[in-house]
Design a protein around this motif. Structure first.
Motif, PDB file in Angstrom:
ATOM      1  N   UNK A 114       5.878   3.659   0.767  1.00 16.02           N
ATOM      2  CA  UNK A 114       5.107   2.562   0.255  1.00 16.02           C
ATOM      3  C   UNK A 114       5.322   1.323   1.489  1.00 16.02           C
ATOM      4  N   UNK A 115       4.253   0.694   1.538  1.00 16.51           N
ATOM      5  CA  UNK A 115       4.174  -0.318   2.954  1.00 16.51           C
ATOM      6  C   UNK A 115       3.999  -1.599   2.392  1.00 16.51           C
ATOM      7  N   UNK A 116       4.239  -2.576   3.363  1.00 18.32           N
ATOM      8  CA  UNK A 116       3.886  -4.131   2.819  1.00 18.32           C
ATOM      9  C   UNK A 116       3.628  -4.800   4.098  1.00 18.32           C
ATOM     10  N   UNK A 117       2.397  -5.408   4.349  1.00 20.49           N
ATOM     11  CA  UNK A 117       2.254  -5.901   5.662  1.00 20.49           C
ATOM     12  C   UNK A 117       2.351  -7.396   5.015  1.00 20.49           C
ATOM     13  N   UNK A 118       2.876  -8.205   5.832  1.00 21.40           N
ATOM     14  CA  UNK A 118       3.373  -9.548   5.582  1.00 21.40           C
ATOM     15  C   UNK A 118       2.763 -10.567   6.507  1.00 21.40           C
ATOM     16  N   UNK A 119       1.938 -11.529   6.044  1.00 18.25           N
ATOM     17  CA  UNK A 119       1.316 -12.503   7.040  1.00 18.25           C
ATOM     18  C   UNK A 119       1.883 -14.022   6.257  1.00 18.25           C
ATOM     19  N   UNK A 120       1.769 -14.695   7.341  1.00 16.77           N
ATOM     20  CA  UNK A 120       2.038 -16.276   7.082  1.00 16.77           C
ATOM     21  C   UNK A 120       3.386 -16.732   7.026  1.00 16.77           C
ATOM     22  N   UNK A 121       4.513 -15.790   7.236  1.00 14.33           N
ATOM     23  CA  UNK A 121       5.417 -16.259   7.489  1.00 14.33           C
ATOM     24  C   UNK A 121       6.522 -15.652   8.753  1.00 14.33           C
ATOM     25  N   UNK A 122       7.532 -16.234   9.183  1.00 11.85           N
ATOM     26  CA  UNK A 122       8.125 -15.683  10.492  1.00 11.85           C
ATOM     27  C   UNK A 122       8.782 -14.571   9.941  1.00 11.85           C
ATOM     28  N   UNK A 154       1.011  -5.915  -5.499  1.00 16.53           N
ATOM     29  CA  UNK A 154       1.629  -4.464  -5.897  1.00 16.53           C
ATOM     30  C   UNK A 154       0.952  -2.956  -5.727  1.00 16.53           C
ATOM     31  N   UNK A 155       1.590  -2.015  -5.516  1.00 20.47           N
ATOM     32  CA  UNK A 155       1.377  -0.809  -5.494  1.00 20.47           C
ATOM     33  C   UNK A 155       1.886   0.342  -6.548  1.00 20.47           C
ATOM     34  N   UNK A 201       0.909  -1.107  -0.047  1.00 23.13           N
ATOM     35  CA  UNK A 201       0.046   0.160  -0.137  1.00 23.13           C
ATOM     36  C   UNK A 201       0.881   1.230   0.022  1.00 23.13           C
ATOM     37  N   UNK A 202       0.358   2.531  -0.274  1.00 22.96           N
ATOM     38  CA  UNK A 202       0.933   3.617  -0.081  1.00 22.96           C
ATOM     39  C   UNK A 202       1.418   4.350  -1.462  1.00 22.96           C
ATOM     40  N   UNK A 203       1.229   3.627  -2.450  1.00 23.36           N
ATOM     41  CA  UNK A 203       1.688   4.212  -3.830  1.00 23.36           C
ATOM     42  C   UNK A 203       0.944   5.441  -4.215  1.00 23.36           C
TER      43      UNK A 203
END
Length: 114
Positions: A20-28, A107-108, A7-9
């Motif tokens: 720009x930001x990237x929220x991450x799920x499902x990994x350590x 992508x953004x 997000x953030x573009x």
């Protein structure tokens, strides 16, 4: 399930800044090396910046001194601060593991007007 949500573009004039930001799920996230990549129509996706779990960073020559990659392990979020933007920075920006695996977000879009 691995998910990467960028997000953030947006649209910015040359010389301006965006984060720009990237929220991450499902990994350590805290032990994962991450990267920002970008792609323009008709071209291959290119590596922009990487960051290791120990906060070591690398940058493409084209963005060195203008972009800063960072991470917030508590928020499982990756950031890319982009300053002094140029029209040639216009692209869709993606986050992924470094080196990239099979997981990509949507992508953004970042558009820099001259």
């Amino acid at each position: 399930q691995v998910q990467l949500v960028e997000s953030g573009g947006g649209l910015v004039q040359a010389g301006g800044s965006l984060r720009v930001s990237c929220k991450v799920f499902g990994i350590i996230f805290r032990v994962s090396a991450m990267g920002w990549y970008r792609q323009t129509p008709g071209k291959q996706r290119e590596l922009v910046a990487t960051i290791t779990s120990g906060d070591g960073t690398t940058y493409a020559d084209s963005v060195k001194g203008r972009f800063t990659i960072s991470r917030d392990n508590a928020r499982k979020t990756l950031y890319l601060q982009m300053n002094n933007l140029k029209p040639e920075d216009t692209a869709v920006y993606y986050c992924a593991l470094s080196p990239p695996g099979p997981y990509w977000g949507q992508g953004t879009q970042v558009t820099v007007s001259s």
